[in-house]
Design an enzyme around this catalytic site. Structure first.
Site, short mmCIF file in Angstrom:
data_model
loop_
_atom_site.label_atom_id
_atom_site.label_comp_id
_atom_site.label_asym_id
_atom_site.label_seq_id
_atom_site.Cartn_x
_atom_site.Cartn_y
_atom_site.Cartn_z
N LYS A 164 14.97 -0.60 -0.72
CA LYS A 164 14.32 -1.89 -0.24
C LYS A 164 15.39 -2.94 -0.19
O LYS A 164 16.53 -2.96 -0.62
CB LYS A 164 13.06 -2.12 -0.84
C1 LIG Z 1 8.47 1.63 -0.31
C2 LIG Z 1 7.23 1.31 0.09
C3 LIG Z 1 5.94 1.38 -0.73
C4 LIG Z 1 6.08 1.77 -1.91
O1 LIG Z 1 6.90 1.37 -3.07
P1 LIG Z 1 7.27 2.17 -4.05
O2 LIG Z 1 8.14 0.78 -4.87
O3 LIG Z 1 8.41 3.13 -3.94
O4 LIG Z 1 6.48 2.66 -4.98
C5 LIG Z 1 4.77 1.09 -0.14
N1 LIG Z 1 4.59 0.78 1.15
C6 LIG Z 1 5.68 0.99 2.13
C7 LIG Z 1 5.39 0.73 3.45
C8 LIG Z 1 6.86 1.26 1.49
O5 LIG Z 1 7.95 1.43 2.22
#
Ligand SMILES: *Cc1c(COP(=O)(O)O)cnc(C)c1O
Length: 380
Positions: A189
């Site tokens: 992210k």
């Molecule tokens: C990455 C992601 C999540 C979940 O986040 P995590 O930290 O991996 O649990 C939820 N929604 C979207 C759209 C994502 O890309």
């Protein structure tokens, strides 16, 4: 140890970016002996709040957990309905299911892969208790025109802003616009802690509820230093953000401007390289306001051509991907299946191009050339 820019970045679809000081920060956190929730986590929360321009941020174990706890704090549970786009990572839907609520899947605008206020308004039913817009690619989703109607019906908004850390909606950062907003800090992210997440609460009560939910329902009075007891006040999960992870996040946040600038200019470089390419359209992230999380091309000819291009590019060492297989067609969510024509069409078109801060313009040029070549040689 700063990441080297060797020009092989296009082999990866996405990957974390190391600024360098993360290693020392992590060693320091290890040496401190406070590995779980602690002062480093709390400092990270304060720094996030300052960065976003909000009074408070609650750090949690992951983005999925932020969504789950955000829904619970909004009172969502068994039998409730949450309006959500099918075109998202399955984590959004699993967070809804974790509360006992069920998804009401809706379509997206093919140009942005985000929901519009109209699509949300059309989907509301008497059982709708929450709406979960997904800020696909980092693009803000503005539901301001629905604010009155949603408030009147007691419908909460819990934003899945996992893609959108750092993006703007108007003059404010996403998270500072008045809705409960959830971020993910997983490895790929815009900002990473290794693993982690955060929720920007709307109210003090919501902040308190999420803090209780993330620590097994335990509350500790301020006198905890002298009073050995504690109370378990409610249902709770073990969902805190460990200090070891927060230490990484603090370094990432300090250097976020580098990532913000790199992601914007790389996205623009793709736009220039791919402009005028027949049958290929970029999903628009509103790059002037967003910190782009990805760069998604739509191959208008559809799934057979897209899949052939995918294989050809992978064979050429280009880390393309397909994000996401739509959730309303997944076996786990079959009870809530419904026809979603735009989602079903774009699902057969999307091709995620390599996109992460260590890419170089040379990588992008190489990727675009490979795509142009594949388009010439792959049968339609
Ligand atoms: C990455 C992601 C999540 C979940 O986040 P995590 O930290 O991996 O649990 C939820 N929604 C979207 C759209 C994502 O890309």
């Amino acid at each position: 140890m700063t990441q080297s820019l060797t020009g092989t970045g296009a082999a990866h679809n996405a990957r974390p970016y190391l600024h360098g000081p993360e290693q020392d920060a992590l060693c320091e956190a290890l040496a401190s002996g406070q590995w779980a929730h602690g002062p480093v986590t709390e400092r990270f929360e304060q720094e996030l709040a300052t960065f976003l321009g909000v009074p408070d941020v609650v750090a949690v174990a992951s983005g999925t957990t932020a969504l789950h706890l955000g829904l619970l704090a909004a009172g969502i549970g068994e039998g409730d309905e949450v309006v959500v786009p099918s075109f998202t990572f399955c984590a959004s839907i699993q967070a809804i299911r974790a509360t006992g609520a069920h998804p009401r899947f809706i379509d997206v605008d093919p140009a942005t892969l985000c929901v519009t206020a109209q699509q949300v308004a059309d989907a509301l039913t008497p059982r709708t208790r929450a709406v979960m817009p997904v800020l696909f690619g980092g693009r803000a989703v503005d539901l301001t025109v629905l604010r009155g109607a949603l408030d009147e019906r007691g419908i909460a908004v819990v934003e899945d802003a996992a893609h959108a850390f750092g993006s703007y909606q108007g003059l404010r950062r996403v998270g500072a616009t008045g809705d409960a907003t959830c971020f993910s800090f997983d490895p790929i992210k815009n900002l990473t802690c290794g693993e982690g997440g955060a929720l920007v609460p709307c109210t003090k009560a919501e902040a308190q509820a999420v803090r209780r939910l993330r620590t097994l329902g335990i509350t500790r009075p301020e006198s905890a230093r002298t009073d050995p007891s504690y109370q378990v006040e409610s249902f709770g999960l073990r969902a805190h953000l460990p200090s070891l992870h927060a230490a990484i996040g603090r370094v990432q946040l300090r250097h976020f401007a580098t990532v913000e600038n790199a992601r914007r200019s790389l996205w623009r470089a793709y736009r220039t390289e791919l402009s005028g390419l027949d049958g290929v359209v970029l999903v628009d992230v509103d790059v002037d306001h967003a910190v782009p999380f990805n760069c998604v091309a739509r191959i208008l000819d559809g799934p057979e051509r897209r899949d052939r291009l995918f294989r050809t590019l992978r064979e050429a060492g280009i880390g393309v991907g397909v994000h996401y297989p739509p959730n309303h067609l997944q076996p786990a969510f079959a009870p809530w299946r419904c026809p979603l024509p735009a989602t079903e069409q774009v699902a057969g078109q999307v091709l995620s191009l390599p996109f992460h801060p260590a890419l170089t313009e040379e990588d992008i040029h190489r990727t675009a050339s490979a795509l142009r070549h594949a388009l010439r040689t792959c049968p339609t």
